[in-house]
Each structure stands twice: as C-alpha cells, then as structure tokens.
Design an enzyme around this catalytic site. Structure first.
Site, PDB file in Angstrom:
ATOM      1  N   THR A 133      44.455  54.569  44.834  1.00 45.69           N
ATOM      2  CA  THR A 133      44.437  53.257  45.478  1.00 45.69           C
ATOM      3  C   THR A 133      44.501  52.183  44.405  1.00 45.69           C
ATOM      4  OG1 THR A 133      43.240  51.741  46.875  1.00 45.69           O
ATOM      5  CG2 THR A 133      41.899  53.303  45.643  1.00 45.69           C
ATOM      6  N   GLU A 175      41.508  55.184  51.473  1.00 50.38           N
ATOM      7  CA  GLU A 175      40.262  55.963  51.549  1.00 50.38           C
ATOM      8  C   GLU A 175      39.969  56.490  52.950  1.00 50.38           C
ATOM      9  OE1 GLU A 175      40.758  53.161  49.966  1.00 50.38           O
ATOM     10  OE2 GLU A 175      39.538  52.953  48.157  1.00 50.38           O
ATOM     11  N   LYS A 209      35.543  30.322  49.641  1.00 46.88           N
ATOM     12  CA  LYS A 209      34.160  29.851  49.733  1.00 46.88           C
ATOM     13  C   LYS A 209      34.163  28.334  49.611  1.00 46.88           C
ATOM     14  CE  LYS A 209      29.740  30.904  47.569  1.00 46.88           C
ATOM     15  NZ  LYS A 209      28.776  31.115  48.296  1.00 46.88           N
ATOM     16  N   TRP A 268      32.295  30.227  54.637  1.00 45.02           N
ATOM     17  CA  TRP A 268      33.475  31.054  54.357  1.00 45.02           C
ATOM     18  C   TRP A 268      34.640  30.636  55.238  1.00 45.02           C
ATOM     19  CZ3 TRP A 268      32.968  33.717  50.117  1.00 45.02           C
ATOM     20  CH2 TRP A 268      31.701  34.205  49.740  1.00 45.02           C
TER      21      TRP A 268
END
Ligand code: ADP
Length: 558
Positions: A185, A334, A443, A448
């Site tokens: 990955t 994954e 941010k 957020w």
C-alpha cells in the site's frame, strides 16, 4: 460438539477449477499494447495456469517464495493470479506507476525471485535490475515475436516457458491460511507496507463481492475491469468473476475515455469497475463527441466505483446517461479491498431519483463479514446517528492482521480492530459517510472541514471537470480551504461564480478562501488526487498572499 461437515480448505485454485469446469467457454477478452483484441476463456486460463505452475516448479520456485508481476490487465496477467498462487507461491503485484525508488524497495523487501513483466516495462526494469538483490530471472509476458530488446538477464519468453510444459497438473491442497498475493500500500507515509492476503481471505471476499447486494455478478455478466490487477487484487473481481463465470474484459494499458467507451460498447460490458478519475475521462470523451457516438450501444447495468469518493454528479450522470446504477464502494488494500457498498434498502424504493442519489453518494454499508465502527480519539465507540464523526475501524476475515515482515508493528487494538486512517459518520441504517482521510481534513479554527464534501460540491458544476480542496496555512485559522479546479475545455469558472455556486451547498464557514483554476491536478499511482503534493505546493498560499498585501499597504520608507 463439533459439526460433521467437510473441512475443504478455501483456496484460489478452487475458483479457477470451478470456472474451468463450468464456465470454460466464457470469454476473457484482453486488449494488448498495440490495441488489438486477444480472446481467451476460463478453460484456457486454467490450462495455461497449470502449465505455468509446472514451469515455476521447473525453475525451482517453491511454495512460499515470492514472484512479482509488473503488468497491465490482460489474460496473461490473469493466468499469473492462478498459476502462481495455485501451487502455494505468492504473487506480488507491483504498481508500475510508483516512483522507481519505491518499486526497488518493494521488490527487495518482498525478496521476489522472478519478475513477470509487460515488454513496455523493460526500460524501467533495466534501470532497477542492478539494485535488485533477490531477482534470479525475468519473464516477458509475450510470444517470441513480441519479445523486447533488453539487457535483462536471464530472460524468459512467457509463451515459450509455459509452451514447454503439459497441462497435466493437479492443484495441490494447501492450508487455506497460506499466503497467496502480496500488495504494497502506498497510502501511508514512510516506506510502502505489504499486505499479504491468505487464500481463505480472498475466497471469502469473492463470495461476498459477487453477491447481489455488493457487485451482483452472474454468468451473464461481462465485467470491464478498469481497476488494475496491481491495485488491491483489482478489487477482487478476477476471483469473484471466476466464481460467477462472468466474462472479463481487460483493457491493457489504454484507460482513456475513448478506448474505454469503445471497448465497453464492442464487448457489451454489463458491469465495470474503476476509480472516479477514470470515469471523469470517460464522460468527458462522451461530451466532446456526442454527435458521433451511439450511446445506445452501452449496456452497462452497474458500475463499481471506489478508491476515492464517487461524486453525486457522477452517480447521476451514469444513471441518466445509460441507466447504470453506480455501486459506491469503500475499502482499502488492507481490506482485500471491499468493505462497504452503497446498495439501496427496501425503504428507499419510494424515493425519487434525486433522493436515491443522495443515498448512493454515501460510502455504503458493511458487507456481511466486515464489522465496522467509529470511535473518538480515545477509542470509545461513537453513536450511529449520522452526525458523530470518528475514526473508522474495521474487523473481519479479509482485514489485514499485520503487514509483511512485521513492518509498522502491531496494527490491531486489543479487540482486533484495524484503524483505517479514515474519518467518517455512520447513520442509523449503517451507511458510512466518509468525511476524509484523517490527514486530508482541513482544520479551520479548531473545527474540521471535509475536503471530500467541498470537492463533490465543486464537481457538480457543469463546467468543472475535477476539483481538489486542501487546507493551506492561515495565520488566524490554522488552515483555511483552498479549492483548485480544472475546467472543461473551452470553459472558465471564475472564483466568484464558484463561490456563489457553493454557497447553498456547504456551510458558510466552509467556503474556500480562494479558488484557483489549474490545467491539471496531480494524481497518485492509484489514480487518486495527490493531496500531499498539493499541500506542499500550496502550503503558503494564504500566508504569502497576506504578507504581500501587508507589504503593499506598508508606508513606503523615505
Ligand atoms: P492507496 O493510498 O495506495 O491508493 P488504497 O487503495 O488502499 O491505497 O486506499 C484506500 C483509501 O482510499 C481509503 O482508506 C480511503 O481513504 C480511500 N477511499 C477508498 N474508497 C473510497 C470512497 N468510496 N470514498 C472516499 N474515499 C475512499
């Protein structure tokens, strides 16, 4: 008391045995580097995979050894999926779009003994060869007449290698937990990490991927596999396709809109899979050639789209152009990789089209086999109310338990949960809405902002082809959103027009501080926007502008 059922191991060879016996004549269509169509079928793939398994034994490659592939989607690459893994050898699929230094690292880390490659990659491999410590030979995936001129040695011709063998080979019975494929990955910082799939994980993933509420594959389907075989097992489609007996359409190196359109039409694809970027190019080609194209030749019923967020505009476009249902999927290398898909529920049947697109724009619900939850920073589970934003964690038989050779240490918490690095919400129905990758969140003053939401809202503008939102440093707010857009050919969307367009789609304080029109955006080797590159390039965008403004306003020294 134990059950009294057979303990047949779940092996990838079981899939090709099944496809070879029950779907032998179902076609595997590949387009080669010259643009020619080559036709094979599942029966042929199995027979050639058996020859390959024998050839590997002759070369002294043993179960557990690793061999690499560096190739586009083709029947030969598909044969490696089965011929290498069937006898218990591990196929390491390498992404040739990565930086050479990363490829070198991965080949050495995996200790690959052989490299199977498309002739076009010979120059890249020549450059790497002196630095590869474990490689004993190279196999060009070509017949004798198409062999590359190369200094790579020892060099084998794939067709001659397998042509010298008979197909008299029985797939051995392995332990289902043995390794089968290895895929590194690139999503994280630092060196790439290897995800080592077991046979069992990939067979279970195939059952699930083929099922109706996931991709929904049958023997009548023809799947255009745009997602590369080197990207998370092409989302498991070669395996789910073998289990279902679907026809596979493998596009080779040409993934531009024109090539895909004609392949999809000529081969009558009913299903297709690829990242959003590929489909932006596909629809752009259609827009530019509308008068010349006969859109009724497209039979596409479902498009599996993931890897990055499928914008609502794309979902609508697919449906309204071809009647195609876009199956929005989320997952990662994954997770083998499919973890959620966005099919609808019975309760959505009465919704109008627009409301259904809203549901489809979410990343979907966990597949049977995948457990999903969101947590706060301390690991406490957050409510499934569609509002609480938390770290997305997964668990299940096709989720990694750790990286190859222990890189990155222990990646599971005490209860076996894997932190995906993604941040999102789960609603009452279990739909995941991905807010962002944790590191891509913007941010602003302690709050957020989702870069994904901003990008999706921007690409809904008819003259915008692609958009990227990043956080650029801001002296007061820490970061503020900067929006970069690529406009359609011949169109220009001004800053003011874009801000006005976004104003009823996102909260006021989410509105980008600036909009920059660019010719193109950088992408990673897996076709995603390269936010890291953009963040580096534009980090000081606001600070330098403010400094400039201050300097301009300062009194001139006499
Ligand atoms: P790489 O970074 O090498 O491309 P992966 O393909 O494993 O690695 O990337 C997985 C990541 O891609 C996920 O963790 C998530 O951030 C992103 N992703 C995958 N599917 C979606 C989706 N449908 N919407 C938004 N992001 C997605």
């Amino acid at each position: 008391m134990q059950g009294l059922m057979q303990r047949t191991p779940l092996l990838l060879s079981g899939l090709i045995k099944h496809a070879g016996r029950y779907h032998a004549m179902r076609e595997i269509v590949s387009r080669n580097a010259q643009g020619e169509i080559e036709r094979s079928n599942w029966g042929e793939v199995e027979r050639r995979a058996k020859r390959l398994a024998r050839a590997l034994a002759r070369l002294g490659i043993r179960p557990g050894d690793r061999v690499a592939s560096m190739a586009w989607n083709s029947a030969r690459h598909l044969e490696l999926y089965f011929g290498v893994t069937g006898p218990g050898i591990v196929l390491h699929t390498v992404n040739p779009r990565l930086f050479p230094g990363q490829i070198e690292y991965m080949l050495n880390h995996a200790e690959d003994r052989l490299i199977f490659f498309d002739p076009a990659f010979a120059p890249l491999l020549e450059q790497l060869a002196p630095k590869l410590s474990s490689v004993e030979g190279y196999v060009a995936l070509a017949p004798r007449e198409a062999m590359p001129e190369t200094s790579l040695a020892p060099l084998h011709c794939y067709e001659e290698l397998i042509g010298a063998e008979s197909e008299d080979f029985e797939w051995p019975v392995l332990d289902e937990n043995d390794a089968s494929l290895l895929c590194y990955t690139s999503g994280t910082t630092g060196n790439p990490k290897g995800v080592l799939y077991s046979h069992r994980a990939l067979v279970l993933h195939s059952y699930c991927a083929a099922s109706a509420d996931v991709v929904g594959l049958t023997a009548e389907d023809s799947i255009l596999v745009v997602v590369p075989l080197f990207h998370a097992n092409a989302w498991g489609l070669p395996f789910a396709g073998a289990a279902s007996g679907s026809k596979l359409i493998l596009p080779g190196p040409k993934l531009d809109g024109e090539s895909l359109f004609h392949l999809m039409a000529d081969e009558e694809a009913t299903a297709a899979a690829g990242v959003p970027t590929v489909w932006f190019g596909f629809f752009d080609y259609i827009d530019k050639n509308r008068d010349k194209l006969d859109l009724s030749r497209i039979r596409l019923q479902k498009a599996l789209v993931g890897g990055s967020a499928a914008p609502r505009a794309l979902i609508k476009r697919f449906n309204e152009t071809f009647g195609t249902f876009l199956v929005h999927a989320w997952g990662m290398t994954e997770t083998s990789p499919i973890a959620t898909t966005g099919k609808l529920l019975a309760k959505h049947a009465k919704l109008d089209r627009e409301a259904r697109y809203d549901v489809q724009a979410k990343q979907g619900r966990a597949l049977f086999g995948v457990e999903l939850k969101i947590t706060d920073d301390e690991g406490r589970e957050l409510p499934r109310d569609g509002r609480a934003v938390g770290h997305v964690k997964v668990r299940g038989p096709w989720v990694t338990a750790g990286y190859f050779k222990g890189e990155g240490g222990n990646v599971l918490d005490a209860e076996g949960w894997f932190d995906t690095g993604d941040v999102g919400t789960l609603d009452e129905d279990g739909y995941l809405t991905l807010v962002d990758r944790a590191k891509d969140l913007i941010k602003s003053g302690g709050e957020w902002i989702s870069s994904i939401d901003l990008e999706n809202a921007a690409v809904a503008h008819p003259d915008v082809l692609e958009a990227a939102a990043i956080g650029a440093t801001h002296p007061k707010w820490v970061e503020r959103p900067l929006l970069l857009i690529v406009c359609r050919e011949g169109k220009l969307v001004s800053r003011e027009e874009m801000l006005a367009f976004l104003s009823d789609k996102v909260a006021r304080w989410w509105l980008p501080d600036d909009v920059v029109v660019v010719d193109s955006l950088p992408h990673t080797a897996t076709g995603k926007l390269s936010k890291a590159t953009l963040r580096k390039q534009y980090a000081d965008y606001f600070t330098s502008r403010l400094a400039g403004a201050e300097a301009a306003a300062a009194p001139v020294a006499s």
